[in-house]
Design a protein around this motif. Structure first.
Motif, mmCIF file in Angstrom:
data_model
loop_
_atom_site.group_PDB
_atom_site.id
_atom_site.type_symbol
_atom_site.label_atom_id
_atom_site.label_comp_id
_atom_site.label_asym_id
_atom_site.label_seq_id
_atom_site.Cartn_x
_atom_site.Cartn_y
_atom_site.Cartn_z
ATOM 1 N N SER A 31 0.834 -1.213 0.000
ATOM 2 C CA SER A 31 0.000 0.000 0.000
ATOM 3 C C SER A 31 0.867 1.261 0.000
ATOM 4 C CB SER A 31 -0.963 0.007 1.187
ATOM 5 O OG SER A 31 -0.261 -0.031 2.406
ATOM 6 N N LYS A 33 3.832 1.476 -1.391
ATOM 7 C CA LYS A 33 4.353 1.580 -2.754
ATOM 8 C C LYS A 33 3.289 2.151 -3.685
ATOM 9 C CE LYS A 33 7.912 -1.981 -2.507
ATOM 10 N NZ LYS A 33 8.371 -3.306 -2.946
ATOM 11 N N LYS A 34 2.054 1.711 -3.522
ATOM 12 C CA LYS A 34 0.964 2.206 -4.367
ATOM 13 C C LYS A 34 0.807 3.722 -4.205
ATOM 14 C CE LYS A 34 -3.849 1.392 -5.504
ATOM 15 N NZ LYS A 34 -5.066 0.621 -5.208
ATOM 16 N N ARG A 35 0.865 4.194 -2.953
ATOM 17 C CA ARG A 35 0.771 5.643 -2.702
ATOM 18 C C ARG A 35 1.946 6.382 -3.330
ATOM 19 N NH1 ARG A 35 -1.326 3.886 2.225
ATOM 20 N NH2 ARG A 35 0.669 4.032 3.304
ATOM 21 N N TYR A 37 3.637 5.515 -6.024
ATOM 22 C CA TYR A 37 3.452 5.619 -7.483
ATOM 23 C C TYR A 37 2.620 6.859 -7.810
ATOM 24 C CZ TYR A 37 5.270 0.870 -8.070
ATOM 25 O OH TYR A 37 6.069 -0.243 -8.073
ATOM 26 N N GLN A 38 1.576 7.113 -7.029
ATOM 27 C CA GLN A 38 0.741 8.291 -7.256
ATOM 28 C C GLN A 38 1.536 9.578 -7.017
ATOM 29 O OE1 GLN A 38 -2.300 8.359 -8.658
ATOM 30 N NE2 GLN A 38 -1.994 10.578 -8.700
ATOM 31 N N LYS A 64 5.804 1.524 -12.699
ATOM 32 C CA LYS A 64 5.759 0.265 -11.951
ATOM 33 C C LYS A 64 6.390 -0.886 -12.726
ATOM 34 C CE LYS A 64 2.554 -2.899 -9.723
ATOM 35 N NZ LYS A 64 1.153 -3.248 -9.471
#
Length: 196
Positions: A31, A33-35, A37-38, A64
């Motif tokens: 999670s 990492k996902k943030r 990327y944004q 990614k």
């Protein structure tokens, strides 16, 4: 979609890897990492440059699936993005020395990846050695088993640990039992990243 010019690609990957080092990328949760990327999409040093070539969705996918998918390999000195890594692990020769002791050397041109592996030799003995982080244990065992059926010496699996990535005593015991059951040697080695 336009092709990214090499000079732009280099600038963006260099910045991504600089920030990934500061963030201790491999220690981040999925999670987190996902943030990130944004955040990179919104970052003028990354997304601001890539916006000419991608919409936000394709930009996130490119970040990614291209540079960040290769980040761990780059830290091993492997792959097309290795030249952008700001920190790397010591080479296989150091790891082989730590795992097998003095006198063992890496067979020239035997280092490869998926998983990271090589042949190590001393005198008349040659062994297959593979290594990776704890979360790759299953892949390491499978790779070593595939070599065990064709080599006279027992393969060696090295589980690599680093600050923030370690194996609990219970997990070590389980891994040791699996390796022994499979006829493989196993060791755990703590490594430190070096600035390049």
């Amino acid at each position: 979609m336009s092709e990214i010019p090499e000079v732009i690609r280099e600038q963006v990957i260099t910045e991504l890897y600089r920030q990934a080092d500061e963030l201790n990328w491999e220690l981040l949760s999925a999670s987190e990492k996902k943030r990130q990327y944004q955040k990179w999409i919104e970052d003028s040093r990354v997304g601001g440059i890539l916006r000419e070539f991608f919409d936000d969705h394709r930009m996130g996918t490119w970040i990614k699936d291209t540079p960040m998918k290769e980040y761990a390999r780059a830290q091993e000195g492997f792959g097309s993005t290795a030249k952008y890594a700001r920190s790397r692990f010591p080479g296989p020769d150091v790891l082989i020395g730590q795992a097998l002791g003095p006198g063992w050397i890496v067979v020239p041109n035997s280092v490869d990846d998926k998983p990271m592996h090589c042949l190590a030799t001393i005198g008349e003995s040659t062994r297959y050695v593979c290594w990776g982080r704890p979360n790759t244990f299953r892949d390491l065992i499978w790779a070593a088993l595939n070599k065990a059926i064709t080599m006279s010496e027992r393969p060696l699996v090295i589980v690599t640990e680093q600050d923030g990535i370690s194996v609990s005593a219970n997990e070590r015991a389980t891994q040791a039992a699996i390796a022994e059951h499979c006829g493989l040697d196993l060791t755990h080695i703590h490594r430190r990243l070096l600035r390049v």
